[in-house]
Design a protein around this motif. Structure first.
Motif, short mmCIF file in Angstrom:
data_model
loop_
_atom_site.label_atom_id
_atom_site.label_comp_id
_atom_site.label_asym_id
_atom_site.label_seq_id
_atom_site.Cartn_x
_atom_site.Cartn_y
_atom_site.Cartn_z
N ARG A 33 48.18 38.51 58.01
CA ARG A 33 47.68 37.18 57.66
C ARG A 33 46.30 37.24 57.01
NH1 ARG A 33 48.17 34.32 63.10
NH2 ARG A 33 47.20 32.55 62.05
N SER A 34 45.77 38.45 56.88
CA SER A 34 44.49 38.59 56.18
C SER A 34 44.77 38.53 54.67
CB SER A 34 43.84 39.91 56.53
OG SER A 34 44.57 40.97 55.95
N LEU A 35 43.72 38.31 53.92
CA LEU A 35 43.92 38.23 52.46
C LEU A 35 44.45 39.56 51.91
CD1 LEU A 35 43.66 36.23 50.16
CD2 LEU A 35 41.36 37.08 49.74
N THR A 36 43.90 40.67 52.42
CA THR A 36 44.37 41.99 51.96
C THR A 36 45.83 42.18 52.34
OG1 THR A 36 42.15 42.80 52.37
CG2 THR A 36 43.82 44.46 51.97
N VAL B 56 43.19 45.85 48.33
CA VAL B 56 41.76 45.64 48.63
C VAL B 56 41.04 45.11 47.39
CG1 VAL B 56 39.64 46.82 49.33
CG2 VAL B 56 41.81 47.44 50.39
N LYS B 57 41.29 45.75 46.25
CA LYS B 57 40.64 45.32 44.99
C LYS B 57 41.00 43.88 44.68
CE LYS B 57 40.51 49.26 41.85
NZ LYS B 57 41.08 49.72 40.59
N LEU B 58 42.27 43.56 44.90
CA LEU B 58 42.77 42.23 44.57
C LEU B 58 42.13 41.17 45.46
CD1 LEU B 58 44.82 40.86 42.67
CD2 LEU B 58 46.51 41.10 44.47
N ALA B 59 42.03 41.48 46.76
CA ALA B 59 41.39 40.54 47.69
C ALA B 59 39.94 40.31 47.29
CB ALA B 59 41.50 41.07 49.12
N GLU B 60 39.28 41.38 46.90
CA GLU B 60 37.87 41.28 46.50
C GLU B 60 37.74 40.44 45.21
OE1 GLU B 60 35.16 41.94 47.82
OE2 GLU B 60 33.76 41.87 46.15
N TYR B 61 38.67 40.65 44.32
CA TYR B 61 38.71 39.91 43.05
C TYR B 61 38.87 38.40 43.32
CZ TYR B 61 40.90 38.56 38.54
OH TYR B 61 41.23 37.96 37.35
N ARG C 42 38.18 36.88 46.14
CA ARG C 42 36.98 36.41 46.85
C ARG C 42 35.86 36.08 45.85
NH1 ARG C 42 32.35 38.10 48.38
NH2 ARG C 42 32.61 40.15 47.47
N GLN C 43 35.67 36.97 44.88
CA GLN C 43 34.60 36.73 43.90
C GLN C 43 34.84 35.45 43.11
OE1 GLN C 43 34.32 40.26 41.54
NE2 GLN C 43 33.16 41.38 43.09
N PHE C 44 36.08 35.27 42.69
CA PHE C 44 36.39 34.06 41.91
C PHE C 44 36.26 32.81 42.76
CE2 PHE C 44 37.86 36.68 38.53
CZ PHE C 44 37.72 35.88 37.41
N ALA C 45 36.70 32.91 44.00
CA ALA C 45 36.63 31.75 44.90
C ALA C 45 35.18 31.39 45.17
CB ALA C 45 37.36 32.07 46.20
N GLU C 46 34.34 32.42 45.34
CA GLU C 46 32.92 32.15 45.58
C GLU C 46 32.27 31.52 44.35
OE1 GLU C 46 31.07 35.73 46.93
OE2 GLU C 46 31.86 35.49 48.96
N ALA C 47 32.66 32.03 43.18
CA ALA C 47 32.11 31.47 41.94
C ALA C 47 32.52 30.00 41.82
CB ALA C 47 32.62 32.26 40.74
N GLU C 48 33.75 29.74 42.19
CA GLU C 48 34.26 28.37 42.12
C GLU C 48 33.52 27.49 43.14
OE1 GLU C 48 36.01 26.34 40.52
OE2 GLU C 48 36.21 24.82 42.09
N ALA D 71 41.32 33.58 55.85
CA ALA D 71 42.06 34.79 55.49
C ALA D 71 41.10 35.96 55.28
CB ALA D 71 42.86 34.54 54.21
N LEU D 72 39.94 35.66 54.75
CA LEU D 72 38.97 36.73 54.51
C LEU D 72 38.39 37.26 55.81
CD1 LEU D 72 37.10 35.28 51.41
CD2 LEU D 72 38.27 37.47 51.50
N THR D 73 38.18 36.38 56.78
CA THR D 73 37.58 36.83 58.04
C THR D 73 38.53 37.68 58.85
OG1 THR D 73 38.24 34.74 59.03
CG2 THR D 73 35.94 34.92 58.34
N MET D 74 39.81 37.61 58.55
CA MET D 74 40.77 38.42 59.30
C MET D 74 40.78 39.87 58.83
SD MET D 74 44.07 36.06 59.69
CE MET D 74 44.04 34.47 60.46
#
Lengths: 505, 241
Positions: free
Chosen positions: B180-183, B128-133, B135-141, B167-170
């Protein structure tokens, strides 16, 4: 007056000279004497050092300050206390290659937690211990060094600098399985209230104070000083060990000779002196212990224990220092792999992950296989042969026989079918029997013989026995006849037990 | 066996130990003895080096912590995409590549963290932490100023972000984690590294993982530089043993 202030401040904190009696009145440019400039620089250095000292406890203060923002009520726990107890536990178990386990920390904190919250569950206890360790490890910051910005004075101008430090680290033990926590030099200094002091100077001061207290019989004070001294010995050992490790990894012969050998020489000199002084002190105290008794004996034993801990740390460090140069030369002689120095390592987040995310999809897809092999190790094929395959296929079926425990089964009696409940007639028959038979003092065994003679049904006989037992010791209001023990055993008509005497009085 | 054959036999044993991800010199005495011999006996060392070079393996590090190897291009010991996860789509490959880099960056974000002593344990990581990490970087990008992005590859970038957002929406579909979700993908990545002896499970119930000493060694003495080289488009040392 200013001179007095200088002396007091210096004496209280063992810091270097930090101020001058009239430096504020003299402009450096008008004074050809270089000493005021020197004093200004010393002031700047001292202020800078003390500012850093103010920053080190921040992670501990922060976890206490923010506890009310958590999902659970932690108001009964003081995280400053818990963090310092955790540090004390870790420092006490530190030696070369060792430290405190999570269990050690939990055991040390548990009594304090339960004293604050007696009905605390194990899960909640683990949660608080995790919060303490996470704060000290900077788990929120992914175990990076804590960093704080602070201002320093430089020639009258203000300059902002970054101060990086750590409090705790977790290490894999030599067996590869366990994990232990070790405190950093900053954490040890924080715990012993010696932030900003020179470790060698502090050790010399400790030895002098300890000797003074011991010689004057101030054993309680001496125990405290010895405890502090043994923790400082660990801090010094950790400091030197870290310097050697950093130098060893940066395998430049020139840097080793120019920078590390003098450190080894100086440390050897310091540590030999410490070992000698501790040995002398221990010798004197041991003689005193032979003649001591009662409370003094116990105190001297505790004092000697603390000194021995310090001696062990110093001897380990002495051994490390003596062999450090030899180990370094061996490493060179074997022409070990040259490892990249820290300066050449990339920042994985900034230099790799961010550009990776910014790269076009096609490139990212093509890089997958290479990245996998770089990061995730090697493929280990499962080697088999045709012979092995045949022998597997032709092997007899495995008969699973459940394991049997090697125990003697206990002797048990099978429960019979429970007897049916008593009918109304049974109660009436037994009551009739008591009314007709209990005309004087009779033993229960005698009543049962009579019942058998009168062909009383078995259910009614059982009720006679049960009612007799119920009346034995019954409350006065419910007592219908008197029952007392005989002190003899009986076995009649299928009933057995202590015989009773029944009477209407 | 002749003297040379005996040495070759022992050399094979040392390489076999190195290839078994969960073997460590701390748990296998023979492995520790062979490592010591590798350090001290030059003849033994040259035979080990010869054999492993022939097998397309290069040394990442050889210390008391173990003999760590990397497979060069063409080596039978090289990991294929199917060894990692079978039947991956092109999109999954892209995301799993990011996840592996993210695990490394999460555990050792900066050079000074990676440069700590080999046996210092890195931060705990959960799927979970990794997926969130990520997501944050991808959003920043994604929110970078348009001037910084190259207009030629804007379509590619869009595809990238779409894959990630799918992947995030799953994550919460049906309240159950999808593979198949990011987590779910992060969990697979961490489990794979655990099987390779590079991660350990700290808390199974809460899916908490932590990089091992072997993981730090691999990244510190090999992967960090190789990844940087890969990013810059230069050939990596994987090309030659």
């Amino acid at each position: 007056m200013k001179r007095d202030r200088k002396r007091i401040e210096s004496g209280a904190n063992l810091f270097a000279t930090i101020t001058s009696e009239d430096s504020s009145r003299r402009a450096p440019s008008n004074n050809p004497d270089p000493s005021p400039r020197l004093e200004v620089r010393e002031l700047e250095e001292a202020v800078s050092r003390r500012t850093r000292n103010l920053l080190v406890p921040e992670p501990i203060l922060d976890v206490e300050r923010t506890k009310s923002q958590r999902d659970t009520d932690l108001s009964r726990h003081d995280f400053r206390l818990l963090c310092l107890v955790a540090l004390d536990t870790v420092i006490d178990r530190m030696g070369f290659g060792s430290g405190a386990t999570r269990r050690d920390v939990q055991n040390a904190l548990a009594p304090i937690l339960r004293a604050s919250e007696p009905d605390m569950t194990t899960d909640r206890e683990r949660l608080v211990v995790d919060l303490v360790l996470d704060a000290l490890l900077n788990e929120r910051g992914r175990r990076q060094r804590f960093m704080a910005r602070y201002a320093v004075l430089e020639g009258g101008a203000v300059r902002w600098l970054d101060f990086e430090y750590e409090l705790l680290e977790e290490r894999q033990t030599d067996d590869g399985e366990g994990r232990v926590f070790r405190a950093s030099k900053e954490a040890i200094n924080l715990y012993t209230s010696m932030l900003g002091l020179d470790l060698e100077d502090a050790a010399v001061a400790d030895a002098a104070v300890l000797r003074y207290q011991a010689e004057r019989g101030r054993l309680d004070d001496a125990i405290q000083t010895a405890h502090q001294a043994q923790i400082r010995a660990k801090a010094y050992a950790e400091h030197i060990r870290l310097r050697l490790e950093i130098a060893r990894r940066d395998v430049e012969q020139a840097a080793w000779v120019a920078q590390v050998l003098p450190v080894i020489d100086e440390a050897l000199h310091h540590i030999s002196d410490r070992i000698e002084k501790e040995r002398e002190l221990r010798g004197g105290l041991e003689q005193r212990r032979y003649q001591a008794s009662g409370e003094d004996l116990a105190k001297l034993t505790r004092l000697l224990n603390e000194i021995e801990k310090s001696e062990r740390t110093n001897l380990d460090l002495h051994r490390l220092l003596l062999t450090a140069n030899l180990q370094f030369r061996d490493e060179h002689a074997r022409q070990r792999l040259r490892r990249p120095s820290a300066a050449l390592l990339p920042n994985l987040e900034a230099d790799v992950l961010l550009p990776w995310l910014a790269s076009p999809t096609v490139e990212a897809r093509e890089r997958f296989a290479s990245a996998l092999n770089i990061v995730a190790g090697v493929y280990t094929p499962c080697v088999t042969s045709l012979d092995a395959l045949w022998s597997k296929l032709l092997a007899p079926p495995i008969i699973v026989s459940p394991a049997e425990a090697d125990t003697v089964p206990p002797e048990t009696t099978e429960m019979k079918t429970p007897l049916p409940p008593f009918a109304r007639e049974d109660f009436e028959t037994s009551a009739q029997f008591f009314r007709n038979t209990l005309t004087g003092r009779f033993r229960l065994s005698e009543l049962l013989i009579t019942a058998e003679a009168r062909a009383l049904p078995p259910a009614a006989c059982r009720l006679v026995v049960l009612l007799s037992m119920q009346q034995f010791g019954a409350a006065v209001g419910r007592r219908q006849f008197h029952v007392e023990p005989v002190g003899e055993f009986f076995a009649t008509n299928g009933f057995a037990g202590d015989d009773l005497v029944l009477s209407r009085t | 066996m002749s003297g040379l054959a005996t040495i070759a036999h022992d050399a094979g044993k040392l390489i076999a130990f190195a290839l078994r991800p969960r073997q460590t010199p701390w748990t296998a005495r023979e492995y520790a003895d062979l490592l010591r011999r590798y350090e001290e006996d030059s003849q033994f060392r040259s035979i080990v080096d010869g054999v492993r070079e022939g097998m397309g393996l290069r040394i990442v590090d050889a210390t008391r912590n173990g003999l760590f190897l990397a497979a060069a291009e063409g080596s039978p010991f090289r990991l294929a995409a199917d060894d990692y996860k079978q039947n991956m789509t092109a999109q999954e490959r892209v995301l799993h590549g990011v996840i592996q880099i993210a695990i490394a960056a999460f555990s050792f974000p900066k050079a000074d963290v990676l440069d700590q002593e080999d046996n210092v344990a890195p931060a705990h990581v959960t799927p979970v932490k990794l997926a969130e990490y990520i997501r944050q970087f991808a959003e920043a990008e994604a929110t970078r100023s348009p001037a910084e992005t190259n207009s030629d590859d804007s379509a590619e970038r869009r595809a990238w972000r779409e894959a990630l957002s799918r992947a995030l929406t799953m994550e919460t579909s049906g309240g159950k984690e999808s593979a198949r979700s990011l987590t779910g993908m992060c969990r697979h990545a961490l489990d794979f590294l655990e099987g390779q002896g590079l991660m350990r499970v700290v808390d199974e119930e809460n899916a908490v993982y932590q990089g091992t000493t072997a993981y730090r060694i691999r990244l510190k003495y090999h992967a960090a530089h190789e990844l940087l080289t890969l990013m810059r488009g230069a050939p990596t040392s994987g090309a030659n043993p």
